[in-house]
Design a protein around this motif. Structure first.
Motif, PDB file in Angstrom:
ATOM      1  N   LYS A  29       0.867  -1.181   0.000  1.00 49.41           N
ATOM      2  CA  LYS A  29       0.000   0.000   0.000  1.00 49.41           C
ATOM      3  C   LYS A  29       0.905   1.233   0.000  1.00 49.41           C
ATOM      4  CE  LYS A  29      -3.976   2.006   2.400  1.00 49.41           C
ATOM      5  NZ  LYS A  29      -4.843   1.950   3.605  1.00 49.41           N
ATOM      6  N   VAL A  30       0.857   2.008  -1.096  1.00 52.07           N
ATOM      7  CA  VAL A  30       1.802   3.107  -1.290  1.00 52.07           C
ATOM      8  C   VAL A  30       1.072   4.444  -1.361  1.00 52.07           C
ATOM      9  CG1 VAL A  30       3.535   4.081  -2.871  1.00 52.07           C
ATOM     10  CG2 VAL A  30       3.429   1.601  -2.521  1.00 52.07           C
ATOM     11  N   LEU A  31       1.586   5.435  -0.631  1.00 55.62           N
ATOM     12  CA  LEU A  31       1.155   6.827  -0.759  1.00 55.62           C
ATOM     13  C   LEU A  31       2.330   7.600  -1.339  1.00 55.62           C
ATOM     14  CD1 LEU A  31      -0.684   9.306  -0.251  1.00 55.62           C
ATOM     15  CD2 LEU A  31       0.273   9.411   2.070  1.00 55.62           C
ATOM     16  N   HIS A  32       2.079   8.329  -2.416  1.00 53.82           N
ATOM     17  CA  HIS A  32       3.158   9.058  -3.091  1.00 53.82           C
ATOM     18  C   HIS A  32       2.834  10.552  -3.036  1.00 53.82           C
ATOM     19  CE1 HIS A  32       6.343   8.516  -6.463  1.00 53.82           C
ATOM     20  NE2 HIS A  32       6.533   9.646  -5.818  1.00 53.82           N
ATOM     21  N   MET A  33       3.733  11.334  -2.434  1.00 52.43           N
ATOM     22  CA  MET A  33       3.483  12.764  -2.235  1.00 52.43           C
ATOM     23  C   MET A  33       4.629  13.584  -2.836  1.00 52.43           C
ATOM     24  SD  MET A  33       2.462  12.375   1.782  1.00 52.43           S
ATOM     25  CE  MET A  33       2.126  14.102   2.131  1.00 52.43           C
TER      26      MET A  33
END
Length: 445
Positions: A29-33
């Motif tokens: 599960k990846v969050l890219h900011m």
């Protein structure tokens, strides 16, 4: 944003986007900011107005350069080896469906004040004006040895253990001159300096084989390919990949602050008063400045021209490598040129870059040998940036920081860095053993 993720990736440079894509494909599960409102980070592509604003502080470039929207100027210009690791990664992840590529016209090397096409095979060695008659024969024999060499077949080794024999010792066996060694080591094997000579020869032989395999793959004038509309397309391709596999993207997120627990391990990222929890953080050096050290500077000239680089057979896209020894430097200089044929400039315009690791207190002047090869230029801009590498121990803090982009104009070192980081993060290696004949990286042909 108040959720928990396996990995939070900060920055949308190419390295960060490749990792985000690979990790998402893995089911994490990846969050890219990104603090910016655009993809690409330091490796973005700019239109003409953006370029002028960045380097001249104004929005209005000269009218004679044409429409701003017709320009896609890379901030980290690099070509891809047609059979190299990045292309294999693109095919492995199916990111090729988001991109179109075109072959690069020419690959050249600077020697004794002139530029020459890089010979990559035994037949090309025989035709090359780089060498005299007897040297051509010696070089041809060396190329045949490299072409026939098969790591798994001792009969092709001629009694040499290339994990122990140095490159210098291998080359001495064939009696090649220093100038021939120069173009083999720097323009074919793509070493950045001469340290490789005292290292095991296997790496150099593998690099030479990659060059000739890439050259043969599309029967073009060089082993390189390059995406239409510039490299800014690459991070976006991997970002789409990540999104397809459930990755979440947030651009224009200011002040992304990495949070740590009592043990010094990363536990989340805070932006605009909200904190997303995570087990690991991947980021470029600008997000964790206290975990990196400066390792040098890159100096680059960006030239807009109305003609191809002279003496390159009218090539509309070309790489020229200037080996360190030819210039009395400690590292190589690189010239990269592309044009309207790759949709990065209006018709009739060419964009050339001259790049080097800065070695003096006057970096701009160091680029003169490369700039002198360009002929007349319409406009020239200069860029200097610091390079950083991580100094932290990721097993202790779960922070995985990428290394800044080097001055080379090819991607092999970049992708090696990414795949090593992937292994550090996941404990696995990416299996790139795909059938390259079944899936072409370039449908442009």
């Amino acid at each position: 944003m108040d959720e928990e993720y396996d990995v939070i990736v900060l920055g949308t440079g190419l390295k960060e986007c490749i990792l985000s894509g690979l990790l998402s494909v893995d089911g994490l599960k990846v969050l890219h900011m990104d603090r910016n409102d655009y993809y690409g980070g330091d490796s973005t592509s700019l239109n003409l107005n953006q370029l002028w604003k960045r380097f001249r502080g104004e929005d209005k470039p000269p009218a004679h350069l044409g429409a701003s929207r017709d320009y896609n100027v890379d901030m980290v210009p690099k070509f891809m080896m047609a059979n190299g690791t990045l292309v294999r990664t693109l095919i492995h992840t199916d990111v090729t469906k988001y991109l179109s590529f075109k072959a690069v016209d020419g690959s050249y090397v600077f020697s004794k004040g002139k530029i020459y096409k890089v010979p990559a095979t035994d037949m090309e060695a025989l035709k090359s004006p780089l060498m005299g008659l007897f040297e051509k024969r010696r070089a041809r024999n060396f190329f045949i040895y490299v072409q026939d060499y098969n790591e798994a077949d001792p009969r092709t080794h001629q009694g040499l253990d290339l994990t122990r024999v140095t490159t210098r010792e291998l080359i001495a066996k064939y009696g090649l001159s220093d100038d021939t060694v120069d173009f083999i080591g720097h323009a074919l094997a793509l070493h950045r300096d001469d340290r490789y000579l005292d290292e095991p020869a296997l790496d150099t032989v593998k690099r030479m084989k990659l060059y000739s395999e890439s050259l043969a793959r599309f029967q073009g004038g060089s082993p390189y390919i390059y995406p239409l509309y510039g490299l800014g397309e690459l991070p976006q391709g991997f970002a789409r990949l990540s999104a397809v596999y459930g990755g979440t993207y947030m651009l224009n997120k200011p002040e992304c602050k990495v949070e740590f627990d009592m043990e010094g391990k990363v536990c989340g990222v805070t932006s605009e008063g909200e904190t997303a929890k995570c087990k690991k953080v991947v980021c470029d050096p600008s997000y964790l400045p206290n975990k990196v050290r400066k390792i040098g500077r890159v100096v680059r000239a960006i030239a807009i021209m109305s003609h191809p680089i002279p003496n390159t057979n009218e090539s509309h896209s070309v790489q020229i490598i200037l080996p360190q020894k030819q210039l009395g430097r400690r590292s190589d200089m690189y010239v990269f040129c592309c044009s309207y044929t790759h949709n990065v400039a209006p018709r009739g315009k060419f964009i050339a870059f001259v790049s080097a690791e800065a070695e003096t207190d006057n970096p701009q002047s160091e680029l003169k040998p490369g700039i002198d090869l360009l002929g007349s230029v319409d406009e020239i801009l200069y860029d200097i940036y610091d390079r950083y590498e991580p100094v932290n121990e990721p097993s202790l803090d779960n922070c995985f920081v990428t290394t800044s982009y080097d001055a080379t104009t090819h991607f092999e070192t970049t992708v090696t860095d990414v795949l090593n980081m992937y292994t550090m993060i996941t404990g696995k290696t990416v299996d790139l053993s795909v059938d390259l004949s079944a899936a072409s990286a370039a449908e442009e042909y």
